[in-house]
Scaffold this motif. Structure first.
Motif, PDB file in Angstrom:
ATOM      1  N   ASN A   1       0.799  -1.227   0.000  1.00  0.00           N
ATOM      2  CA  ASN A   1       0.000   0.000   0.000  1.00  0.00           C
ATOM      3  C   ASN A   1       0.827   1.269   0.000  1.00  0.00           C
ATOM      4  O   ASN A   1       0.423   2.280  -0.563  1.00  0.00           O
TER       5      ASN A   1
ATOM      6  N   ASN B   1      -4.474   3.382   3.630  1.00  0.00           N
ATOM      7  CA  ASN B   1      -3.847   2.748   4.793  1.00  0.00           C
ATOM      8  C   ASN B   1      -4.783   1.668   5.331  1.00  0.00           C
ATOM      9  O   ASN B   1      -5.676   1.936   6.141  1.00  0.00           O
ATOM     10  N   ASP B   2      -4.612   0.435   4.866  1.00  0.00           N
ATOM     11  CA  ASP B   2      -5.494  -0.645   5.304  1.00  0.00           C
ATOM     12  C   ASP B   2      -5.315  -0.971   6.783  1.00  0.00           C
ATOM     13  O   ASP B   2      -6.259  -1.380   7.462  1.00  0.00           O
ATOM     14  N   LYS B   3      -4.104  -0.774   7.309  1.00  0.00           N
ATOM     15  CA  LYS B   3      -3.880  -1.049   8.719  1.00  0.00           C
ATOM     16  C   LYS B   3      -4.679  -0.080   9.588  1.00  0.00           C
ATOM     17  O   LYS B   3      -5.273  -0.485  10.601  1.00  0.00           O
TER      18      LYS B   3
ATOM     19  N   VAL C   1      -7.425   1.480   8.685  1.00  0.00           N
ATOM     20  CA  VAL C   1      -8.841   1.158   8.533  1.00  0.00           C
ATOM     21  C   VAL C   1      -9.203  -0.047   9.384  1.00  0.00           C
ATOM     22  O   VAL C   1     -10.240  -0.073  10.063  1.00  0.00           O
ATOM     23  N   THR C   2      -8.347  -1.079   9.355  1.00  0.00           N
ATOM     24  CA  THR C   2      -8.609  -2.267  10.165  1.00  0.00           C
ATOM     25  C   THR C   2      -8.629  -1.926  11.647  1.00  0.00           C
ATOM     26  O   THR C   2      -9.509  -2.370  12.394  1.00  0.00           O
ATOM     27  N   GLY C   3      -7.668  -1.120  12.083  1.00  0.00           N
ATOM     28  CA  GLY C   3      -7.637  -0.715  13.480  1.00  0.00           C
ATOM     29  C   GLY C   3      -8.878   0.076  13.871  1.00  0.00           C
ATOM     30  O   GLY C   3      -9.427  -0.117  14.960  1.00  0.00           O
TER      31      GLY C   3
ATOM     32  N   LEU D   1     -11.862  -0.119  12.455  1.00  0.00           N
ATOM     33  CA  LEU D   1     -12.998  -1.044  12.513  1.00  0.00           C
ATOM     34  C   LEU D   1     -12.987  -1.856  13.801  1.00  0.00           C
ATOM     35  O   LEU D   1     -14.035  -2.068  14.423  1.00  0.00           O
ATOM     36  N   ILE D   2     -11.792  -2.303  14.205  1.00  0.00           N
ATOM     37  CA  ILE D   2     -11.690  -3.043  15.464  1.00  0.00           C
ATOM     38  C   ILE D   2     -12.117  -2.156  16.629  1.00  0.00           C
ATOM     39  O   ILE D   2     -12.811  -2.605  17.554  1.00  0.00           O
TER      40      ILE D   2
END
Length: 282
Positions: A107, A184-186, A188-190, A192-193
């Motif tokens: 990314n 930044n997928d990390k 976004v994942t963080g 969402l968590i």
């Protein structure tokens, strides 16, 4: 013969001497010279005299070996031996520009590869590739092979990569390529968590409040019932009224009479005793 070289031209100068005719060479205008390094180059005479001269040979290729010479002629005929020198022109700017290929394997990572098939016009052992990233400030890499990787870049940003060939003296024209880093997928994942955790925590709080309220209601009901039962137990029992004395009916016994009641006393205008037979009369 003397020479001065550049990357695309050579300057030759010479002086003609003769053991037999040295004193009259400067008067012999029918003395001429052939000057060349090869048939494809252009020769421009800057100064020519019977006893020598200078010339510029242009249109040469950079960093190329040449054999240049001057041949004296008299009345159009070759005289004496041709004087030759071997030399290499100076390095010049590399031809062409690299062909650049840009990819985004991650990314925020850009990978660059290139190829260059043109003449570098300089020593091959000094050839290097230089990659510059824009925007990127001083983000520059220098390698012998054209494979680069730029890491830790900004997310969702368009970058331009310029790649040049360096021969130890000059750089070529740049070849360019563009790439756009991804989101930044990390992060976004963080995020969402975090949202899921917050939602679960909110649900847990709501359930806990409802359960606590229900238990409070149950405790209040139990306390009310206990209070009512306690009040009922503590209340005084009514005493039975005393029986009226009857003068007409009197029982006299020599011994006391043992009486066992099998039923509850019933009071009316008169008193009736239901007794089981249990007398002891002496």
């Amino acid at each position: 013969m003397k020479m001065k070289k550049h990357n695309t031209s050579i300057n030759l100068s010479w002086k003609t001497t003769s053991k037999n005719c040295d004193s009259v060479l400067h008067t012999r205008h029918n003395l001429s010279y052939d000057r060349r390094c090869s048939s494809s180059e252009k020769t421009r005479i800057t100064k020519l005299q019977p006893d020598g001269g200078t010339c510029d040979i242009t249109g040469l290729k950079p960093f190329t070996d040449y054999k240049c010479g001057v041949q004296p002629k008299y009345n159009g005929k070759t005289v004496s031996n041709k004087k030759e020198v071997t030399l290499k022109t100076d390095p010049g700017v590399p031809d062409g520009s690299p062909t650049v290929t840009v990819t985004v394997p991650e990314n925020n990572v850009i990978k660059v590869e290139c190829s260059h098939r043109d003449n570098i016009n300089g020593p091959k052992e000094k050839r290097r590739f230089i990659a510059r990233l824009h925007p990127g400030g001083e983000n520059k890499q220098n390698k012998t092979d054209c494979k680069f990787e730029f890491k830790d870049l900004s997310y969702s940003t368009e970058y331009t990569v310029e790649v040049t060939v360096f021969n130890g003296y000059f750089e070529s024209k740049p070849g360019t390529g563009t790439a756009h880093t991804r989101y930044n997928d990390k992060a976004v994942t963080g995020f969402l968590i975090f949202l899921i955790s917050a939602a679960l925590l909110l649900v847990a709080c709501v359930c806990y409040r409802k359960l606590r309220k229900r238990r409070s209601d149950v405790d209040e009901n139990v306390a009310s019932e206990t209070t009512a039962a306690t009040a009922s137990t503590a209340a005084p029992h009514p005493q039975p009224p005393q029986l009226p004395s009857t003068h007409n009916q009197t029982a006299h016994f020599k011994q006391p009479l043992n009486v066992t009641f099998s039923q509850t006393l019933h009071f009316t205008s008169c008193v009736t005793f239901n007794m089981t037979k249990s007398r002891n009369i002496i």
